[in-house]
Design a protein around this motif. Structure first.
Motif, mmCIF file in Angstrom:
data_model
loop_
_atom_site.group_PDB
_atom_site.id
_atom_site.type_symbol
_atom_site.label_atom_id
_atom_site.label_comp_id
_atom_site.label_asym_id
_atom_site.label_seq_id
_atom_site.Cartn_x
_atom_site.Cartn_y
_atom_site.Cartn_z
ATOM 1 N N UNK A 81 0.611 -12.752 3.740
ATOM 2 C CA UNK A 81 -0.423 -11.723 3.836
ATOM 3 C C UNK A 81 -1.148 -11.625 2.498
ATOM 4 N N UNK A 82 -2.456 -11.459 2.536
ATOM 5 C CA UNK A 82 -3.238 -11.323 1.311
ATOM 6 C C UNK A 82 -3.399 -9.852 0.949
ATOM 7 N N UNK A 83 -2.767 -9.392 -0.137
ATOM 8 C CA UNK A 83 -2.966 -7.998 -0.560
ATOM 9 C C UNK A 83 -4.422 -7.775 -0.988
ATOM 10 N N UNK A 84 -4.982 -6.631 -0.604
ATOM 11 C CA UNK A 84 -6.377 -6.311 -0.913
ATOM 12 C C UNK A 84 -6.407 -5.197 -1.950
ATOM 13 N N UNK A 85 -6.801 -5.494 -3.197
ATOM 14 C CA UNK A 85 -6.844 -4.441 -4.232
ATOM 15 C C UNK A 85 -8.047 -3.531 -4.040
ATOM 16 N N UNK A 86 -7.811 -2.205 -4.089
ATOM 17 C CA UNK A 86 -8.890 -1.241 -3.853
ATOM 18 C C UNK A 86 -8.955 -0.156 -4.923
ATOM 19 N N UNK A 87 -8.139 -0.286 -5.978
ATOM 20 C CA UNK A 87 -8.119 0.766 -6.984
ATOM 21 C C UNK A 87 -7.254 1.930 -6.530
ATOM 22 N N UNK A 88 -7.651 3.143 -6.859
ATOM 23 C CA UNK A 88 -6.868 4.337 -6.528
ATOM 24 C C UNK A 88 -6.730 4.465 -5.007
ATOM 25 N N UNK A 89 -5.511 4.306 -4.522
ATOM 26 C CA UNK A 89 -5.283 4.344 -3.080
ATOM 27 C C UNK A 89 -5.577 5.724 -2.501
ATOM 28 N N UNK A 90 -5.498 6.744 -3.313
ATOM 29 C CA UNK A 90 -5.770 8.100 -2.827
ATOM 30 C C UNK A 90 -7.245 8.270 -2.471
ATOM 31 N N UNK A 91 -8.100 7.580 -3.187
ATOM 32 C CA UNK A 91 -9.530 7.624 -2.874
ATOM 33 C C UNK A 91 -9.855 6.744 -1.675
ATOM 34 N N UNK A 92 -9.079 5.682 -1.513
ATOM 35 C CA UNK A 92 -9.316 4.732 -0.418
ATOM 36 C C UNK A 92 -8.845 5.266 0.927
ATOM 37 N N UNK A 93 -7.724 6.006 0.917
ATOM 38 C CA UNK A 93 -7.052 6.371 2.163
ATOM 39 C C UNK A 93 -7.790 7.493 2.884
ATOM 40 N N UNK A 94 -8.592 7.114 3.875
ATOM 41 C CA UNK A 94 -9.356 8.102 4.652
ATOM 42 C C UNK A 94 -8.837 8.254 6.073
ATOM 43 N N UNK A 95 -7.859 7.395 6.470
ATOM 44 C CA UNK A 95 -7.229 7.516 7.787
ATOM 45 C C UNK A 95 -5.722 7.419 7.615
ATOM 46 N N UNK A 96 -5.009 7.680 8.682
ATOM 47 C CA UNK A 96 -3.545 7.670 8.614
ATOM 48 C C UNK A 96 -3.017 6.240 8.512
ATOM 49 N N UNK A 97 -2.150 5.954 7.527
ATOM 50 C CA UNK A 97 -1.581 4.603 7.394
ATOM 51 C C UNK A 97 -0.370 4.419 8.308
ATOM 52 N N UNK A 98 -0.033 3.180 8.572
ATOM 53 C CA UNK A 98 1.167 2.878 9.356
ATOM 54 C C UNK A 98 2.420 3.021 8.504
ATOM 55 N N UNK A 99 2.340 2.611 7.247
ATOM 56 C CA UNK A 99 3.504 2.639 6.370
ATOM 57 C C UNK A 99 3.054 2.635 4.913
ATOM 58 N N UNK A 100 3.897 3.202 4.053
ATOM 59 C CA UNK A 100 3.701 3.089 2.610
ATOM 60 C C UNK A 100 4.972 2.503 2.015
ATOM 61 N N UNK A 101 4.798 1.556 1.121
ATOM 62 C CA UNK A 101 5.918 0.850 0.498
ATOM 63 C C UNK A 101 5.766 0.919 -1.017
ATOM 64 N N UNK A 102 6.862 1.230 -1.706
ATOM 65 C CA UNK A 102 6.890 1.188 -3.169
ATOM 66 C C UNK A 102 7.903 0.130 -3.587
ATOM 67 N N UNK A 103 7.466 -0.787 -4.449
ATOM 68 C CA UNK A 103 8.318 -1.874 -4.917
ATOM 69 C C UNK A 103 8.618 -1.686 -6.398
ATOM 70 N N UNK A 104 9.857 -2.013 -6.781
ATOM 71 C CA UNK A 104 10.240 -1.985 -8.190
ATOM 72 C C UNK A 104 11.351 -3.007 -8.403
ATOM 73 N N UNK A 105 11.285 -3.728 -9.506
ATOM 74 C CA UNK A 105 12.315 -4.724 -9.795
ATOM 75 C C UNK A 105 13.670 -4.096 -10.076
ATOM 76 N N UNK A 106 13.678 -2.828 -10.439
ATOM 77 C CA UNK A 106 14.918 -2.133 -10.776
ATOM 78 C C UNK A 106 15.413 -1.324 -9.570
#
Length: 289
Positions: A152-177
Motif C-alpha cells: 500500500x502506498x502511504x499518502x502524506x497529508x500533513x496534519x491529519x486533524x485538518x485532513x480528517x473530515x469524515x469518519x475513518x475505518x481505523x487509526x494505527x500508531x506505530x513505534x519501534x519501542x
C-alpha cells in the motif's frame, strides 16, 4: 514435526470435537504469512486439503482490504473477507459490502490530538485509514516499511486533524519501542471505555483503534452465525496476537501460533508450532485432515 496423534488426543481430552468443524478462519501476519510475507507451500496445501473435505475457509485480518486481497485469492476463499479487525467485511466476488463500522470522527480527532503531545509526537508514526486508503502525517521509515510489506502506498497529508473530515475505518500508531505502545494502550484504555473504542495491539509495535463493536471475534460470529448459519462449535480459528484473542475465544476450536504471546496462548484450546515452522498447516493436519 508435530506429533499429530498426540495433538488430537489432547484435543479430545479437552472436549474438542474436530469432526464438527465446518468453518476455518485464518489470520494473515504471523499465522499464514511470516517473515517472507508469503504463504508457504505446506500451508497452502493444507488449506486446499481442508477445502476438499468440505471445510469453508475465511480470512480475518487487521490489514486493509486491498492489502489482504492477494492472500484471500491465494488460498481460494469464496467467503466474505474480514479486514481492519472486522470493521470492514466485504465479498470480493460480488463486491457486496456486509459491514463497515467506522470510528467516530470526534473520537478519532481526540486520538490524533493525543498523538500530537510533545512527548509522543516524535516517537509515533500515525496511520489513518479512510475508504481503504492509507493517509499519514508524513513519510517515516516505519510508514515506508509498512507500505512495502502491505503493498500500500502511504499518502502524506500533513496534519491529519485538518485532513480528517469524515469518519475513518481505523487509526494505527506505530513505534519501534513496544514499551511506548504498551503505555499508550494502558493510558487510552483508562480514558475510553470499551463502549467508546476498541483498542488493541496487532503486533508489539502497533496500537490500533476502531469502532467499539469491532473485533475479530464479533466478525467471525457474524460470518458463522448470520451469514453461514453455523454455531461457534463448528468454527476453528487460528491466530497469533492480541487482536486475535476474541476470535480464539469465540471458536469451538481456537488455535494460537507458537510465536504468539503467552497471554494469547492462554486463551487458545491448542498451540501450534510457529509461523516459520508452518504451524497453521500443522494445526489443519491435526484437526481437519
Amino acid at each position: 514435526m508435530i506429533d499429530i496423534t498426540s495433538a488430537v488426543n489432547r484435543a479430545n481430552t479437552a472436549g474438542i470435537n474436530a469432526t464438527d468443524i465446518q468453518l476455518l478462519v485464518l489470520d494473515i501476519d504471523g499465522t499464514i504469512a511470516g517473515v517472507s510475507n508469503e504463504i508457504n507451500e505446506p500451508v497452502k496445501q493444507a488449506i486446499k486439503a481442508a477445502q476438499r473435505k468440505g471445510v469453508q475457509v475465511a480470512v480475518a485480518t487487521g490489514r486493509m482490504y486491498c492489502s489482504a486481497l492477494r492472500f484471500y485469492e491465494e488460498i481460494g476463499s469464496t467467503l466474505p473477507l474480514i479486514t481492519y479487525q472486522g470493521a470492514l467485511i466485504k465479498d470480493p466476488t460480488t463486491q457486496h459490502l456486509h459491514r463497515h463500522l467506522r470510528l467516530s470522527q470526534a473520537l478519532a480527532l481526540q486520538l490524533l490530538d493525543h498523538f500530537e503531545l510533545p512527548e509522543l509526537r516524535s516517537l509515533l508514526s500515525i496511520h489513518c485509514y479512510v475508504d481503504d486508503r492509507l493517509y499519514v502525517r508524513e513519510l517515516t521509515p516505519a510508514s515506508i516499511a509498512y507500505g512495502e510489506r502491505t503493498g500500500v502506498q502511504p499518502i502524506p497529508v500533513g496534519d491529519l486533524r485538518q485532513f480528517l473530515t469524515i469518519e475513518p475505518t481505523k487509526i494505527l500508531a506505530l513505534c519501534d519501542d513496544p514499551a511506548v505502545i504498551d503505555q499508550l494502550l494502558g493510558t487510552l484504555r483508562g480514558r475510553y471505555t470499551p463502549a467508546e473504542l476498541y483498542l488493541t495491539k496487532s503486533v508489539a509495535t502497533f496500537f490500533e483503534a476502531t469502532h467499539p463493536a469491532v473485533n475479530k471475534g464479533e466478525a467471525v460470529r457474524y460470518l458463522a452465525e448470520e451469514i453461514l448459519g453455523l454455531p461457534a462449535s463448528s468454527v476453528m480459528t487460528i491466530g497469533d496476537n492480541f487482536n486475535d484473542v476474541e476470535m480464539l475465544a469465540y471458536a469451538g476450536l481456537g488455535v494460537a501460533m507458537g510465536n504468539a504471546p503467552a497471554e494469547v496462548k492462554a486463551v487458545a484450546k491448542w498451540v501450534a508450532p510457529s509461523v516459520e515452522q508452518d504451524g497453521a498447516a500443522a494445526a489443519i493436519e491435526a484437526f481437519l485432515l
